[in-house]
Design an enzyme around this catalytic site. Structure first.
Site, PDB file in Angstrom:
ATOM      1  N   TYR A  53      55.665  10.749  23.370  1.00  0.00           N
ATOM      2  CA  TYR A  53      57.057  10.275  23.324  1.00  0.00           C
ATOM      3  C   TYR A  53      57.785  10.500  24.646  1.00  0.00           C
ATOM      4  CZ  TYR A  53      56.488   8.880  18.584  1.00  0.00           C
ATOM      5  OH  TYR A  53      56.045   8.195  17.463  1.00  0.00           O
ATOM      6  N   ASP A  91      63.637   1.952  21.304  1.00  0.00           N
ATOM      7  CA  ASP A  91      64.276   1.882  22.624  1.00  0.00           C
ATOM      8  C   ASP A  91      65.769   1.585  22.435  1.00  0.00           C
ATOM      9  OD1 ASP A  91      62.711  -1.293  22.686  1.00  0.00           O
ATOM     10  OD2 ASP A  91      64.893  -1.033  22.622  1.00  0.00           O
ATOM     11  N   HIS A 106      63.843   3.056  12.313  1.00  0.00           N
ATOM     12  CA  HIS A 106      62.735   3.971  12.638  1.00  0.00           C
ATOM     13  C   HIS A 106      63.152   5.018  13.652  1.00  0.00           C
ATOM     14  CE1 HIS A 106      59.627   0.736  11.264  1.00  0.00           C
ATOM     15  NE2 HIS A 106      60.179   1.382  10.253  1.00  0.00           N
ATOM     16  N   GLY A 172      60.146 -10.925  17.009  1.00  0.00           N
ATOM     17  CA  GLY A 172      59.210 -10.053  17.720  1.00  0.00           C
ATOM     18  C   GLY A 172      58.580  -8.991  16.864  1.00  0.00           C
ATOM     19  N   SER A 174      55.310  -8.197  13.972  1.00  0.00           N
ATOM     20  CA  SER A 174      54.055  -8.748  13.450  1.00  0.00           C
ATOM     21  C   SER A 174      54.022  -8.744  11.927  1.00  0.00           C
ATOM     22  CB  SER A 174      52.865  -7.919  13.971  1.00  0.00           C
ATOM     23  OG  SER A 174      52.963  -6.591  13.464  1.00  0.00           O
ATOM     24  N   ASN A 198      58.932 -15.586  16.942  1.00  0.00           N
ATOM     25  CA  ASN A 198      57.865 -14.688  17.360  1.00  0.00           C
ATOM     26  C   ASN A 198      56.905 -15.426  18.293  1.00  0.00           C
ATOM     27  OD1 ASN A 198      56.990 -11.898  16.826  1.00  0.00           O
ATOM     28  ND2 ASN A 198      55.097 -12.877  16.115  1.00  0.00           N
ATOM     29  N   LEU A 199      56.145 -14.638  19.088  1.00  0.00           N
ATOM     30  CA  LEU A 199      55.228 -15.315  20.023  1.00  0.00           C
ATOM     31  C   LEU A 199      54.211 -16.163  19.277  1.00  0.00           C
ATOM     32  CD1 LEU A 199      54.633 -15.458  23.048  1.00  0.00           C
ATOM     33  CD2 LEU A 199      53.016 -13.573  22.766  1.00  0.00           C
ATOM     34  N   GLU A 200      53.788 -15.629  18.112  1.00  0.00           N
ATOM     35  CA  GLU A 200      52.795 -16.368  17.304  1.00  0.00           C
ATOM     36  C   GLU A 200      53.106 -16.108  15.832  1.00  0.00           C
ATOM     37  OE1 GLU A 200      49.737 -14.154  19.038  1.00  0.00           O
ATOM     38  OE2 GLU A 200      50.325 -12.371  17.922  1.00  0.00           O
ATOM     39  N   ALA A 216      60.233 -14.479  23.194  1.00  0.00           N
ATOM     40  CA  ALA A 216      61.614 -14.235  22.745  1.00  0.00           C
ATOM     41  C   ALA A 216      62.626 -14.544  23.843  1.00  0.00           C
ATOM     42  CB  ALA A 216      61.744 -12.778  22.303  1.00  0.00           C
TER      43      ALA A 216
HETATM   44  C1  BV8 Z   1      57.464   4.277   4.246  1.00  0.00           C
HETATM   45  C2  BV8 Z   1      58.570   4.577  14.991  1.00  0.00           C
HETATM   46  C3  BV8 Z   1      58.154   4.945   2.048  1.00  0.00           C
HETATM   47  C4  BV8 Z   1      57.806   5.534  15.811  1.00  0.00           C
HETATM   48  C5  BV8 Z   1      57.096   3.308  13.510  1.00  0.00           C
HETATM   49  C6  BV8 Z   1      49.431   0.223   2.570  1.00  0.00           C
HETATM   50  C7  BV8 Z   1      50.064  -0.978   2.283  1.00  0.00           C
HETATM   51  C8  BV8 Z   1      51.414  -1.163   2.557  1.00  0.00           C
HETATM   52  C9  BV8 Z   1      52.175  -0.125   3.140  1.00  0.00           C
HETATM   53  C10 BV8 Z   1      51.548   1.056   3.436  1.00  0.00           C
HETATM   54  C11 BV8 Z   1      50.198   1.239   3.164  1.00  0.00           C
HETATM   55  N1  BV8 Z   1      49.867   2.472   3.562  1.00  0.00           N
HETATM   56  C12 BV8 Z   1      50.968   3.086   4.081  1.00  0.00           C
HETATM   57  C13 BV8 Z   1      51.994   2.231   3.988  1.00  0.00           C
HETATM   58  C14 BV8 Z   1      53.392   2.479   4.419  1.00  0.00           C
HETATM   59  C15 BV8 Z   1      53.472   2.406   5.931  1.00  0.00           C
HETATM   60  C16 BV8 Z   1      52.924   1.095   6.439  1.00  0.00           C
HETATM   61  O1  BV8 Z   1      53.561   0.069   6.322  1.00  0.00           O
HETATM   62  N2  BV8 Z   1      51.722   1.159   7.017  1.00  0.00           N
HETATM   63  C17 BV8 Z   1      51.133  -0.063   7.546  1.00  0.00           C
HETATM   64  C18 BV8 Z   1      50.368   0.269   8.831  1.00  0.00           C
HETATM   65  C19 BV8 Z   1      50.219  -0.661   6.468  1.00  0.00           C
HETATM   66  N3  BV8 Z   1      54.883   2.485   6.247  1.00  0.00           N
HETATM   67  C20 BV8 Z   1      55.471   3.684   6.370  1.00  0.00           C
HETATM   68  O2  BV8 Z   1      54.892   4.744   6.307  1.00  0.00           O
HETATM   69  C21 BV8 Z   1      56.977   3.661   6.534  1.00  0.00           C
HETATM   70  N4  BV8 Z   1      57.567   4.526   5.555  1.00  0.00           N
HETATM   71  O3  BV8 Z   1      56.822   3.354   3.791  1.00  0.00           O
HETATM   72  O4  BV8 Z   1      58.144   5.211   3.458  1.00  0.00           O
HETATM   73  C22 BV8 Z   1      59.388   4.174   1.753  1.00  0.00           C
HETATM   74  C23 BV8 Z   1      59.309   2.774   1.587  1.00  0.00           C
HETATM   75  C24 BV8 Z   1      60.462   2.067   1.280  1.00  0.00           C
HETATM   76  C25 BV8 Z   1      61.696   2.738   1.177  1.00  0.00           C
HETATM   77  C26 BV8 Z   1      61.729   4.120   1.361  1.00  0.00           C
HETATM   78  C27 BV8 Z   1      60.586   4.839   1.652  1.00  0.00           C
HETATM   79  C28 BV8 Z   1      57.400   4.155   7.886  1.00  0.00           C
HETATM   80  C29 BV8 Z   1      56.877   3.227   8.947  1.00  0.00           C
HETATM   81  C30 BV8 Z   1      57.540   3.580  10.283  1.00  0.00           C
HETATM   82  C31 BV8 Z   1      56.503   4.051  11.268  1.00  0.00           C
HETATM   83  N5  BV8 Z   1      57.140   4.204  12.585  1.00  0.00           N
HETATM   84  N6  BV8 Z   1      57.741   3.427  14.686  1.00  0.00           N
HETATM   85  C32 BV8 Z   1      57.396   4.927  17.106  1.00  0.00           C
HETATM   86  O5  BV8 Z   1      57.899   3.854  17.495  1.00  0.00           O
HETATM   87  O6  BV8 Z   1      56.569   5.576  17.752  1.00  0.00           O
HETATM   88  S1  BV8 Z   1      56.222   1.902  13.229  1.00  0.00           S
HETATM   89  C33 BV8 Z   1      56.139   1.023  14.671  1.00  0.00           C
HETATM   90  O7  BV8 Z   1      55.139   0.082  14.481  1.00  0.00           O
HETATM   91  C34 BV8 Z   1      57.394   0.226  14.928  1.00  0.00           C
HETATM   92  O8  BV8 Z   1      58.567   0.892  14.601  1.00  0.00           O
HETATM   93  C35 BV8 Z   1      57.183  -1.004  14.118  1.00  0.00           C
HETATM   94  O9  BV8 Z   1      57.672  -0.870  12.828  1.00  0.00           O
HETATM   95  C36 BV8 Z   1      55.694  -1.055  14.088  1.00  0.00           C
HETATM   96  C37 BV8 Z   1      55.288  -2.057  15.115  1.00  0.00           C
HETATM   97  O10 BV8 Z   1      55.526  -3.214  14.523  1.00  0.00           O
HETATM   98  P1  BV8 Z   1      56.145  -4.369  15.406  1.00  0.00           P
HETATM   99  O11 BV8 Z   1      57.472  -3.949  15.893  1.00  0.00           O
HETATM  100  O12 BV8 Z   1      56.016  -5.570  14.562  1.00  0.00           O
HETATM  101  O13 BV8 Z   1      55.210  -4.432  16.686  1.00  0.00           O
HETATM  102  P2  BV8 Z   1      53.765  -5.110  16.741  1.00  0.00           P
HETATM  103  O14 BV8 Z   1      53.140  -4.717  18.028  1.00  0.00           O
HETATM  104  O15 BV8 Z   1      53.051  -4.844  15.462  1.00  0.00           O
HETATM  105  O16 BV8 Z   1      54.103  -6.669  16.783  1.00  0.00           O
HETATM  106  C38 BV8 Z   1      54.751  -7.201  17.922  1.00  0.00           C
HETATM  107  C39 BV8 Z   1      54.935  -8.675  17.614  1.00  0.00           C
HETATM  108  O17 BV8 Z   1      55.659  -9.242  18.713  1.00  0.00           O
HETATM  109  C40 BV8 Z   1      53.620  -9.423  17.528  1.00  0.00           C
HETATM  110  O18 BV8 Z   1      53.657 -10.285  16.396  1.00  0.00           O
HETATM  111  C41 BV8 Z   1      53.560 -10.230  18.823  1.00  0.00           C
HETATM  112  O19 BV8 Z   1      52.947 -11.495  18.609  1.00  0.00           O
HETATM  113  C42 BV8 Z   1      55.007 -10.414  19.134  1.00  0.00           C
HETATM  114  N7  BV8 Z   1      55.298 -10.548  20.559  1.00  0.00           N
HETATM  115  C43 BV8 Z   1      54.641  -9.996  21.613  1.00  0.00           C
HETATM  116  N8  BV8 Z   1      55.246 -10.387  22.765  1.00  0.00           N
HETATM  117  C44 BV8 Z   1      56.296 -11.177  22.421  1.00  0.00           C
HETATM  118  C45 BV8 Z   1      56.329 -11.283  21.019  1.00  0.00           C
HETATM  119  N9  BV8 Z   1      57.254 -12.010  20.373  1.00  0.00           N
HETATM  120  C46 BV8 Z   1      58.165 -12.648  21.132  1.00  0.00           C
HETATM  121  N10 BV8 Z   1      58.199 -12.594  22.479  1.00  0.00           N
HETATM  122  C47 BV8 Z   1      57.277 -11.879  23.156  1.00  0.00           C
HETATM  123  N11 BV8 Z   1      57.319 -11.841  24.498  1.00  0.00           N
END
Ligand code: BV8
Length: 230
Positions: A53, A91, A106, A172, A174, A198-200, A216
Site C-alpha cells: 500500500y 485513489d 472500498h 472502468g 470488470s 468500459n474498454l471492453e 474512458a
Molecule cells: C463482501 C480495495 C460481504 C483494496 C478491493 C464468490 C462469488 C461471489 C462473491 C464472492 C465469492 N467469494 C468471495 C466473494 C466476495 C468478494 C468477491 O466479490 N470476490 C470476487 C473476487 C469473486 N467480495 C468481497 O469480499 C467484498 N466484501 O462481499 O462482504 C458483504 C456483501 C454485501 C454487503 C455487505 C457485506 C469486498 C471486496 C472489496 C475488496 N477490495 N479493493 C485495494 O484496492 O487494494 S477490490 C479491488 O478489486 C477494487 O476495489 C475493485 O473492486 C476490484 C477491481 O475491480 P475493478 O475496479 O473492476 O478493476 P479490474 O482491474 O477488475 O477491471 C478494470 C476494468 O477497466 C476492466 O474491465 C478493463 O477492461 C477496464 N479498463 C482498463 N483500462 C481502461 C478500462 N476502461 C476504460 N478505460 C480504460 N483506459
C-alpha cells in the site's frame, strides 16, 4: 433524468497511469490478492501489506485526474439533477478532478485505521506495522481500505441511491467483485436506465441496457456532453 448514480472502477484511473487489477500486468498480477488484500494476509505479513500500500500511495500521489474524472466533475456541477459517484477505487482522483459527492465503498489510500481501537486519521505517505495509533498508542495501524471478506463501507446508503437512480452508469470496472458487480442489476430492477462505459465488455455486460466501449478518457467526456445537452 433527475438522479444519476455512477460506479467507477480501476479502469477510469488507467489513463492517469494507475494500474488496474485484472488487466495483464495489473496490480494483482504482481501480488497474490490473498497475500495483500485480505485480513488474513495482513495478519500473516503486515510488513508486506504495508509495503504494497505504501507503493500504491506513492504512485497515486504522483498522478493526475484524466479527462474522464474531469468530465464527471463537470457533470456534477452542471447537471440539473443529483450526481453521486460510488467508487471502488482507493485513489483520490475524483476529488482531484473536483467531484464532491463521492462514496469510497472500498476505502481510500489517504486513510489510516487502527485495528485495535477503530480510530481513523489521514494516512502518512509511508505506514508501518510498528506505527503507534495516535489515539490508543497500540501498534495496530492498517490502511483504511476494505479487503476481501470485509464489508464495504456505506452499503445502506448505496442501496438507497441505487433504488432512487433514474440513470446508473458503471465506468472502468470488470464486474468481478461483489457487491459492486450487483449494482447494475439492483438499479435496473428499481427502474434505472443502465449504461456501461468500459474498454471492453465487462463480466456483467448483460446487466446493462446501453453500452459504450473504448478508453474512458475518450468515451466519458462524449457521454457527459450528451447528458448535458438534454
Ligand atoms: C463482501 C480495495 C460481504 C483494496 C478491493 C464468490 C462469488 C461471489 C462473491 C464472492 C465469492 N467469494 C468471495 C466473494 C466476495 C468478494 C468477491 O466479490 N470476490 C470476487 C473476487 C469473486 N467480495 C468481497 O469480499 C467484498 N466484501 O462481499 O462482504 C458483504 C456483501 C454485501 C454487503 C455487505 C457485506 C469486498 C471486496 C472489496 C475488496 N477490495 N479493493 C485495494 O484496492 O487494494 S477490490 C479491488 O478489486 C477494487 O476495489 C475493485 O473492486 C476490484 C477491481 O475491480 P475493478 O475496479 O473492476 O478493476 P479490474 O482491474 O477488475 O477491471 C478494470 C476494468 O477497466 C476492466 O474491465 C478493463 O477492461 C477496464 N479498463 C482498463 N483500462 C481502461 C478500462 N476502461 C476504460 N478505460 C480504460 N483506459
Amino acid at each position: 433524468m433527475e438522479k444519476i448514480v455512477i460506479l467507477t472502477g480501476a479502469g477510469i484511473s488507467a489513463e492517469s497511469g494507475l494500474g488496474t487489477f485484472r488487466d495483464a500486468g495489473g496490480i494483482w498480477a504482481q501480488h497474490a490478492v490473498e497475500d495483500v488484500a485480505t485480513p488474513e494476509g495482513f495478519t500473516r505479513d503486515p510488513h508486506l501489506v504495508h509495503r504494497f500500500y505504501n507503493a500504491r500511495r506513492e504512485k497515486a500521489a504522483g498522478v493526475a485526474p484524466n479527462s474522464a474524472h474531469l468530465a464527471l466533475a463537470r457533470l456534477e456541477h452542471e447537471y440539473s439533477g443529483e450526481v453521486v459517484i460510488v467508487t471502488q477505487n482507493v485513489d483520490a482522483l475524483h476529488e482531484g478532478a473536483g467531484s464532491t459527492h463521492i462514496i469510497h465503498m472500498h476505502g481510500a489510500l489517504a486513510g489510516a485505521l487502527c485495528a485495535a481501537c477503530g480510530h481513523r486519521w489521514p494516512a502518512p505517505l509511508k505506514m508501518d506495522t510498528n506505527d503507534p495509533c495516535p489515539a490508543c498508542s497500540v501498534p495496530a495501524t492498517r490502511p483504511d481500505v476494505v479487503w476481501f471478506g470485509e464489508t464495504p463501507y456505506e452499503m445502506e446508503a448505496i442501496w438507497a441511491h441505487l433504488e432512487e437512480a433514474d440513470l446508473f452508469a458503471a465506468i472502468g470496472t470488470s464486474g468481478n467483485v461483489y457487491p459492486a458487480a450487483a449494482f447494475a442489476q439492483h438499479a435496473g430492477r428499481a427502474g434505472a436506465h443502465t449504461v456501461e462505459l468500459n474498454l471492453e465488455p465487462s463480466t456483467n455486460v448483460r446487466d446493462f441496457a446501453e453500452l459504450h466501449h473504448g478508453p474512458a478518457g475518450t468515451i466519458v467526456p462524449l457521454w457527459v456532453d450528451e447528458l448535458l445537452r438534454h
